[in-house]
Design a protein around this motif. Sequence first.
Motif, PDB file in Angstrom:
ATOM      1  N   UNK A   7       4.140   7.719  -0.848  1.00  0.00           N
ATOM      2  CA  UNK A   7       4.458   8.566  -2.212  1.00  0.00           C
ATOM      3  C   UNK A   7       4.045   9.407  -2.760  1.00  0.00           C
ATOM      4  N   UNK A   8       3.210  10.077  -1.890  1.00  0.00           N
ATOM      5  CA  UNK A   8       3.508  11.751  -2.055  1.00  0.00           C
ATOM      6  C   UNK A   8       2.697  12.197  -0.750  1.00  0.00           C
ATOM      7  N   UNK A   9       3.359  14.134  -0.149  1.00  0.00           N
ATOM      8  CA  UNK A   9       2.686  14.915   0.424  1.00  0.00           C
ATOM      9  C   UNK A   9       2.018  16.184   0.063  1.00  0.00           C
ATOM     10  N   UNK A  10       1.237  16.739   0.048  1.00  0.00           N
ATOM     11  CA  UNK A  10       0.652  17.107  -0.382  1.00  0.00           C
ATOM     12  C   UNK A  10       0.371  18.238   0.752  1.00  0.00           C
ATOM     13  N   UNK A  18       1.129  -1.456   0.101  1.00  0.00           N
ATOM     14  CA  UNK A  18      -0.241  -0.233   0.034  1.00  0.00           C
ATOM     15  C   UNK A  18       1.167   1.394  -0.181  1.00  0.00           C
ATOM     16  N   UNK A  19       1.216   1.919  -0.629  1.00  0.00           N
ATOM     17  CA  UNK A  19       1.044   3.915  -0.842  1.00  0.00           C
ATOM     18  C   UNK A  19       0.298   4.643  -0.220  1.00  0.00           C
ATOM     19  N   UNK A  53      11.170   7.791   8.607  1.00  0.00           N
ATOM     20  CA  UNK A  53      11.680   6.291   8.976  1.00  0.00           C
ATOM     21  C   UNK A  53      12.762   6.228   8.085  1.00  0.00           C
ATOM     22  N   UNK A  54      14.135   5.567   7.765  1.00  0.00           N
ATOM     23  CA  UNK A  54      14.332   5.026   6.722  1.00  0.00           C
ATOM     24  C   UNK A  54      13.952   4.276   5.640  1.00  0.00           C
ATOM     25  N   UNK A  55      13.940   3.880   4.452  1.00  0.00           N
ATOM     26  CA  UNK A  55      13.217   3.176   3.987  1.00  0.00           C
ATOM     27  C   UNK A  55      11.667   2.906   3.351  1.00  0.00           C
ATOM     28  N   UNK A  56      11.022   4.481   4.164  1.00  0.00           N
ATOM     29  CA  UNK A  56       9.995   4.801   3.897  1.00  0.00           C
ATOM     30  C   UNK A  56       9.473   5.309   2.262  1.00  0.00           C
ATOM     31  N   UNK A  57      10.700   5.182   1.734  1.00  0.00           N
ATOM     32  CA  UNK A  57      10.376   5.917   0.007  1.00  0.00           C
ATOM     33  C   UNK A  57       9.977   4.850  -0.144  1.00  0.00           C
ATOM     34  N   UNK A  58       9.678   3.880   0.137  1.00  0.00           N
ATOM     35  CA  UNK A  58       9.217   2.394  -0.349  1.00  0.00           C
ATOM     36  C   UNK A  58       7.450   2.332   0.024  1.00  0.00           C
TER      37      UNK A  58
END
Length: 158
Positions: A43-46, A15-16, A35-40
């Motif tokens: 997806x994005x923030x507005x 889940x993104x 948190x390291x690895x959160x890019x997995x």
Amino acid sequence: MTVAQLLDRAKAQQVMIATAESCTGGMVAAALTDIPGSSAVVERGFVTYTNTAKQQMLGVLAETLDTHGAVSEEVAREMALGALRNSGAQLAVSVTGIAGPGGSEYKPEGRVCFGLAVSGEPTVTETVEFGALGRDNVRRAARDHALDLLSQGLSYDA
């Protein structure tokens, strides 16, 4: 659930996540991406602090803003749905409120409205009255509540 656990669960469920923030100014996205690895999974923030940004970036309707005001569950709903629609995420949380100082009789300091949108599920909204805790404390409480909502959103798929 800790933020790291939330991210692990999102990754396990593939889940993104997207965030749509007003009064927290990106604090929810920052907590996730600390948190390291959160890019997995992030997806994005507005960050849509103004009504114009809410309309342009998330598709919040001018009529909704005019009728209910930016601090409303109706706007929180449209923000969360707009975050899903304008991202590759399957889970989105929105935050809009009055961190203070100030507020009014009708919309007091510490009132924060939240939206939780999960692909394929009804969008959930709620209002929390944190009270006049001071700007920093309201923003932190709103961030923490939004993170809790994301954890709940992952329960749909559990």
